[in-house]
Each structure stands twice: as structure tokens, then as C-alpha cells.
Enzyme design. Structure first.
Site, PDB file in Angstrom:
ATOM      1  N   ASP A 479       0.832  -1.204   0.000  1.00 21.22           N
ATOM      2  CA  ASP A 479       0.000   0.000   0.000  1.00 21.22           C
ATOM      3  C   ASP A 479       0.868   1.255   0.000  1.00 21.22           C
ATOM      4  OD1 ASP A 479      -2.332   1.458  -0.009  1.00 21.22           O
ATOM      5  OD2 ASP A 479      -3.171   0.505   1.770  1.00 21.22           O
ATOM      6  N   ASP A 549     -10.500   1.795  -3.446  1.00 26.44           N
ATOM      7  CA  ASP A 549     -11.014   1.521  -2.101  1.00 26.44           C
ATOM      8  C   ASP A 549     -12.538   1.461  -2.088  1.00 26.44           C
ATOM      9  OD1 ASP A 549      -8.605   1.265  -0.847  1.00 26.44           O
ATOM     10  OD2 ASP A 549      -8.559   3.278  -0.006  1.00 26.44           O
TER      11      ASP A 549
END
Length: 754
Positions: A479, A549
Site C-alpha cells: 500500500d 477503495d
């Protein structure tokens, strides 16, 4: 296929599968662009088609010649200041303080294969006969700087790649102020510009506008390719659509700051340029040094946007992605993030694993919160040691217990970032990207490690190697949750500070290369607050990226549709999440959530221990369906049929390489009263084949009243068989029950050749 140099015309002809690209050496020894498009056979005087006439307010190259000017001349790699007033492809500042330069032809080499770009991601070949490469060497005689323009044309793809290497063979310390990877001038401006824009949780929405005189551009100055603009643009003829018409696609194989620019001059010559963003960029090129630009992939299609996309998909899936996982089926996974967020312990993760195993899920991913004292997002980034309060037996034990359940074990990391509340920061506060005497901005309470510095990368590498060699980890979710500000490096002298952002990306690539070569068995997935770094550069190291997301199925229709313009389904992470959805609060049927997520690297992101038995039964069927069809989804040909940006419903399909199988998907956003009949023309099928059409995940079939009705009457579902030519030209009529379903409904059909 091949590259031909016509010595009489001094003309280069690059020939791909169905593509021609031609340019020539002008009388001033610079390169003039002639043609890019459908494959042609140029006539013996083709180079003379570059017309020049005297024009008012035009400056000219040669005294006494009022016609030959670069101001309206289509060029290959133009400069500023030598009669061309448009934006240049490059700009070099010399020790005199001026930026005038003139790169002229010296020589060229044509060779089989495709050379790698040192330290940079790029498409590749597995055999030299797959492609040919042209290297054209240019030189500025005064500065003694050389630029090598590299073109590669593939035999089986309508794709051409371009990059540039600068070399300072002179005595001056030069500064590259602008070093784009490609520039191409079209002879007219009858185009629409298409690009992908958005923001967090709504990445890569399609935007289209007609070209106008002047400069139109997209870019990133964030230190990453970003969620706001993707390093992809396309020019299409106004009448071109998904299925027909001329389309030119341009995609930058890079993960940092970029510029994609289209400039239309007063004579309707259209210049397309792409490369590293020159904003806040300077590269010191000392004597003897070289600078290599990243690669641009250029694709031509006369079969509309789908044709362009399918070239990108096939090229990236087979000749950009690398390693063991390039061709392997991607596992059905479950990620604990939206199930637990930071609030978990070993017992909860093992319990989740036991429930997942019963459903046929293959991989459990432990997300953020397993390290340091990470109970929220204010602490511990940089301290990659297990939190023994949550996991008292450590990662190795947890991974082994997950493996005993028959599942693989995956892990989330964010190695590019650091919190001030961490042991790493306390030991090395100067390891951040920062500028002295300026207050540091933060994002999500975190700061960016300076990957331009070897010692920083080495420290992160050692920490990650310790984790990956100790625990049985099969998957890493990498990430990156903030962009750069106050961009500077304590490891660089003042004259090189504007190199920091690019050196950071080079450092990231170097670290990823080391890790992926050390651990080839691990599936790496990229993430950047979702799709904040979804680009070809990162796909070279990690074959899939978390698309967004936002896991809401209806929102994902636009996100995945837009992403598919350049990127294959195998690259898109797509999960089924809980309802109400955590991003938008919408409640959708679990079948619709899965029917969207099937078209990507499939998984779940919810607490399956809190679901009803009906939902668990549905998940079990979904996982089995994905396993049975993932090879076709990940390796097949994808077609966009109807757009969520234009209609209340979306259709797309994927066809197996042998055209004997296909999956057709339909998604409705909102129900409508008294709906009209709908049919959709399919794509990619074999006209002569007869297909059996099977209804998959039909919500009507799960209705107890419908099942009872069919059973009492001894009825079975009728078998629908249709020939490919009917489905292609007359279309597939959507059943009446499809049109009468409520909000957020979806259907999936499988077509199998008989």
C-alpha cells in the site's frame, strides 16, 4: 512486420501487425513525422508529402528560404527556439544559461528483439523474432550531447514503444529541464481527446472532449501517477466508438509525476507529447553521464476503443507483467480490513480463516494493524515487527495455522511510509522526504520515506526480508496512502534537489525488483489508497492492483469500465464487500456484488461470520464459479458493450481465446416503470458456432415461490441455443424478468459452443 529504411528518401517505415509508422530525415537533418495509422504501402516520393509554403509571421530555418519552417512542420522529437514555437519534447540548459539546442541525425541501427531499459519497467520480448527495434542517434554539435530515440514495433501487436536516452559527451554541465519520452505530430485536428480522471474512491472515470486550438493536458505533480489523472490518453475520430473507427492510445510506463499533452496549432497540426512532468523537474547531466526516459506505449486501432483496449490488455498481460504469477490463476481471497479494521486478534483471524475454508476461499490476507502498536493510523509505520498483544504467537505461527486450514496466508504492508510515532523515525528523522526549515505536511498522519537514498531502501529491504523469510507468506498487498509534499532529499546536493521525485521512483523500482526476484513465489498486489498508482510501471513488478477503495458494485461499474480502457481484467483487484457499503452506504444484492467483482482478481472484504446462511450459500457458489471460469476471465478477450457513463444499465463480456466460451454480464442501476424491451449485440463470438446460453446467478431462480411453481408443474428451464452470427448481428434479447427486476440487479449468462 519489420523496420525498413529507404535510403533514397531517407525514410523510416515501422510496420507492426496492422500498423504503419513513418518518419524521415528533413533537409536540416532533423526528423519529420509522416504517418501513423493503418498499415500502408508508401509511394516512392512519400517523404516529399511534407508540404511547406511561405506564411506571414513565420520564422524560417535558412536565410533566403521563406518556406522551410519548423513552426508548422510535423516532427518526431522537436526542440524550442529554432523556428518551432510549440511546446518541445526536450529542453536543455547549457552553461551559457540559454536553452537553445538542435538535435540532428547522426546514424541509426535496426536490430531484432527489444533491449531492456536499465532500472526502469518496460514491455519486453521472450524471443528476438517477436519485435524489431530502431535506434536513431541524434546529436547537438555545439553541446556534444547525444539523444538516442528508441522505437520498438511488435509483430503480433498493433503497438509501438518509444523512449529516449540522453548522453553528455561534451565538457559542459548540462541541465535537462524537459525530457519527454515521445512526441508525434498528426496532420489534422479532427479528434476527440479521451482521458481517465477522478479522485479517491471514484478513479478513472472516462472524460471525452473535442480538440480545440491550444494546449490540452493532464498531469500529476503528486509523486505518483495518482487517482486524479491516469497516465493514459487516447485520440479518437469523432465518429469512432467502442466497435469501429480510428483510435490512438498512449500510455506511460511510469509511476511518478507525468505529463500527457495535446497541442493544436493554428494550422490544425496536432502534437501529442508524453513523459516525465517537467514541472519542478531538473536533471543535472554532467560530462559522461546519461539519462534514460521511461517508455511510452502507443497503440493504433481501426476497430474502435475495444480494439485499442484489447491490444493494451494482451500486451500488458503477456509482455509487461512478469514472473510466476503472470499466467497463474489468481486465488479467491478474503481480506480482513472491512471485517475488523484495526480491531482484531489471532483468534478472530483464525476464526475468519476457518469460515473462509468452508466456503472454498483459497487465501486469507491480514491487513493493516498487525505491527508495532498499530491500533489506529497515527503510529508505527516503519516498525515492521509483529504486535505481540494482537498476535502473541507471531506471524509465523499464524501463517502456519492458516496453512493448516488449507488456505494461503497474505499480508498488508506500507513500506514507503513512516509515522513520527515510530522507532524508525526516532532513530532516523532525516530519512523523510523533506525540505530543511519548512514545516512538514502530513497525509493520514504519515510521511514519505526517502527512497532516493540507498541506505533507506536497504533498511526497508532487510525488514521485509526478515518478515517474508520467517512467515509462510504467499501474497503481499503493498500500500501507499499519501502523496509527496515538501519534496527534497537530505541525500542530494542542492543542484540535484529537483531530481528527488524521479530518483524516488527509480529507488522504488530498484527495491521492488530486488524483492520480487528474491521471492518469486509471492503474489504482489499494488495499492495506493485504492487506485492511486494504477499504471503500467507498477504492473511490471506487481501483476495486479487494488482498483479502488470503493468496493460498491454500482460505483465499480464506472471504475472498472474506465480502467479497462488500458488495463486488463487480470490487473484489477475486485472484491465483494459488506452492505450497507462502507463507502457510499448502498445496499445491493450479494449476487450483483459478485457479478461485478468476477471481472477481475476476485475476493471478499467483509466479516463472513456475521452473514446469513443464504449469503454463505451464495458465496460458496460464487467461489466455485470463479474457480471454474477465472482462466477465461483473466486470459480471455474483454468487450465493453454498453457504457455506465451513458445508460442506466451496463453490459460487458469476456470471450475465451478459442471463442468456444463466453460470459455476458448485465447490470441495472435503477428500476424503471413499464420498461422497454432491450437487446444487446454481442462481440467476439464465432459466427458459425452454435452456443448454448446458460443463465447464471439468476435471482429469480433463488425465489422459493418460483422454485415451488416449477416443481409442482414438473417444469425445467428451457435450453436456449443460438448461433454466433445471430448474437453478433441481431443481438441477444434480454429476458422480460431482467427488465422487471428492481434496483441494482444483475444477470450473468454463460455461452458454450456446442
Amino acid at each position: 512486420m519489420g523496420i525498413i529504411f529507404d535510403e533514397q528518401q531517407r525514410l523510416f517505415h515501422l510496420q507492426g501487425k496492422e500498423t504503419s509508422y513513418l518518419f524521415c530525415i528533413l533537409k536540416n537533418e532533423q526528423l519529420g513525422h509522416l504517418y501513423f495509422g493503418k498499415k500502408i504501402h508508401p509511394h516512392p516520393h512519400f517523404a516529399a508529402s511534407l508540404r511547406v509554403i511561405p506564411r506571414a509571421l513565420t520564422t524560417c530555418v535558412y536565410e533566403g528560404d521563406l518556406a522551410f519552417s519548423l513552426d508548422s512542420m510535423p516532427q518526431e522529437y522537436p526542440a524550442y527556439g529554432k523556428t518551432d514555437f510549440r511546446h518541445p519534447a526536450y529542453q536543455i540548459e547549457n552553461e551559457d544559461g540559454n536553452t537553445i539546442s538542435e538535435l540532428v541525425y547522426v546514424s541509426h541501427v535496426i536490430r531484432k528483439g527489444k533491449p531492456a531499459l536499465p532500472g526502469l519497467p518496460a514491455t519486453y520480448v521472450e524471443r528476438d523474432d517477436e519485435a524489431e527495434t530502431l535506434e536513431v542517434t541524434l546529436r547537438d554539435p555545439y553541446l556534444d550531447v547525444f539523444a538516442t530515440l528508441t522505437y520498438t514495433v511488435y509483430e503480433q501487436f498493433n503497438a509501438i514503444t518509444r523512449s529516449v536516452r540522453f548522453e553528455n559527451r561534451g565538457t559542459q554541465r548540462l541541465r535537462l529541464l524537459r525530457a519527454l519520452s515521445m512526441s508525434v505530430d498528426f496532420h489534422d485536428a479532427e479528434f476527440d481527446l479521451l482521458h481517465l480522471s477522478g479522485a479517491w474512491s471514484r478513479e478513472r472515470h472516462i472524460q471525452t472532449r473535442r480538440l480545440m486550438p491550444g494546449v490540452q493536458s493532464i498531469d500529476s505533480t503528486r509523486g505518483a501517477s495518482s487517482a486524479f489523472f491516469n497516465p493514459f490518453i487516447a485520440l479518437k475520430r469523432p465518429q469512432a466508438d467502442e466497435f469501429q473507427g480510428d483510435v490512438y492510445g498512449f500510455n506511460f510506463v511510469y509511476s511518478g509525476n507525468f505529463l500527457a499533452e495535446v497541442e493544436v496549432n493554428p494550422y490544425d497540426i496536432t502534437r501529442v507529447s508524453m513523459g516525465i512532468n517537467p514541472f519542478d523537474f531538473t536533471w543535472l547531466l554532467a560530462p559522461g553521464e546519461t539519462f534514460q526516459t521511461p517508455e511510452v506505449v502507443m497503440v493504433y486501432s481501426d476497430a474502435g476503443l475495444n480494439g485499442m483496449s484489447q491490444t493494451f490488455h494482451a500486451l500488458y498481460r503477456t509482455r509487461l507483467a512478469r514472473g510466476e504469477w503472470r499466467d497463474k490463476p489468481r486465488p479467491a481471497l478474503i481480506n480482513n480490513w472491512e471485517a475488523t479494521y484495526f480491531n482484531f486478534n489471532e483468534d478472530k483471524i483464525l476464526s475468519l480463516g476457518r469460515a473462509a475454508q468452508k466456503l472454498g476461499i483459497e487465501l486469507l490476507v491480514l491487513d493493516d494493524g498487525w505491527f508495532g502498536h498499530r491500533d489506529d493510523d497515527t503510529t508505527s509505520l516503519g516498525d515492521w515487527l509483529v504486535d505481540r498483544k494482537k498476535l502473541p504467537n507471531g506471524l509465523k505461527h499464524l501463517g502456519e495455522e492458516i496453512n493448516k486450514l488449507g488456505l494461503r496466508f497474505g499480508l498488508w504492508v506500507e513500506p514507503e511510509m513512516i509515522n513520527k510515532e515510530s522507532d524508525l523515525y526516532r532513530a532516523h528523522p532525516d530519512w523523510l522526504i523533506h525540505v530543511p526549515n519548512r514545516r512538514l505536511s502530513h497525509g493520514r498522519n504519515q510521511f514519505v520515506l526517502d527512497y532516493s537514498r540507498q541506505e533507506v531502501r536497504d533498511a526497508v529491504y532487510d525488514m521485509l526480508v526478515n518478515i517474508l523469510t520467517d512467515a509462510p507468506i504467499s501474497y503481499i498487498k503493498w500500500d501507499m496512502n499519501r502523496n509527496m509534499t515538501e519534496i527534497g532529499s537530505a541525500g542530494l546536493p542542492k543542484e540535484r534537489q529537483k531530481e528527488t521525485a524521479h530518483r524516488y521512483i527509480l529507488g522504488l523500482y530498484e527495491l521492488l525488483e530486488r524483492l520480487t526476484q528474491r521471492f518469486p513465489q509471492i503474489l504482489f498486489e499494488s495499492c495506493a489508497s485504492g487506485g492511486g498508482r494504477f499504471d503500467p510501471g507498477i504492473l511490471y513488478y506487481m501483476p495486479q492492483t487494488w482498483t479502488s477503495d470503493n468496493s460498491d458494485a454500482i460505483e465499480r461499474l464506472k471504475i472498472q469500465y474506465g480502467t479497462s480502457l488500458a488495463y486488463p481484467l487480470s490487473a484489477m483487484g475486485a472484491h465483494v464487500s459488506a452492505v450497507p457499503n462502507h463507502q457510499v452506504g448502498r445496499i445491493e444484492p450479494i449476487d450483483t456484488r459478485a457479478n461485478v467483482a468476477f471481472f477481475g482478481a476476485f475476493g471478499y472484504e467483509l466479516d463472513i461470520e456475521r452473514l446469513s446462511q443464504a449469503d454463505l450459500d451464495a458465496i460458496s457458489k460464487q467461489v466455485a464459479f470463479y474457480k471454474a471460469h477465472r482462466a477465461m476471465i483473466q486470459q480471455g478477450t474483454f468487450y465493453r458493450l454498453t457504457s455506465p457513463f451513458e445508460r442506466n444499465y451496463t453490459c460487458w463480456m469476456v470471450v475465451s481465446p478459442d471463442r468456444r466460451e463466453a460470459l455476458l454480464a448485465y447490470y441495472k442501476v435503477l428500476a424503471q416503470p413499464n420498461p422497454k424491451f432491450l437487446s444487446v449485440k454481442l462481440q467476439g463470438l464465432a459466427p458459425e458456432m452454435q452456443y448454448e446460453v446458460q443463465d447464471m446467478f439468476n435471482p429469480l431462480k433463488a425465489n422459493p415461490m418460483y422454485l415451488e411453481y416449477m416443481q409442482k408443474r414438473g417444469l425445467t428451464e428451457p435450453t436456449l441455443r443460438m448461433y454466433g452470427d445471430e448474437l453478433l448481428h441481431r443481438g441477444f434479447a434480454l429476458p422480460i424478468e431482467v427488465m422487471n427486476e428492481g434496483d441494482f440487479s444483475s444477470y450473468l449468462w454463460k455461452l458454450t459452443a456446442i
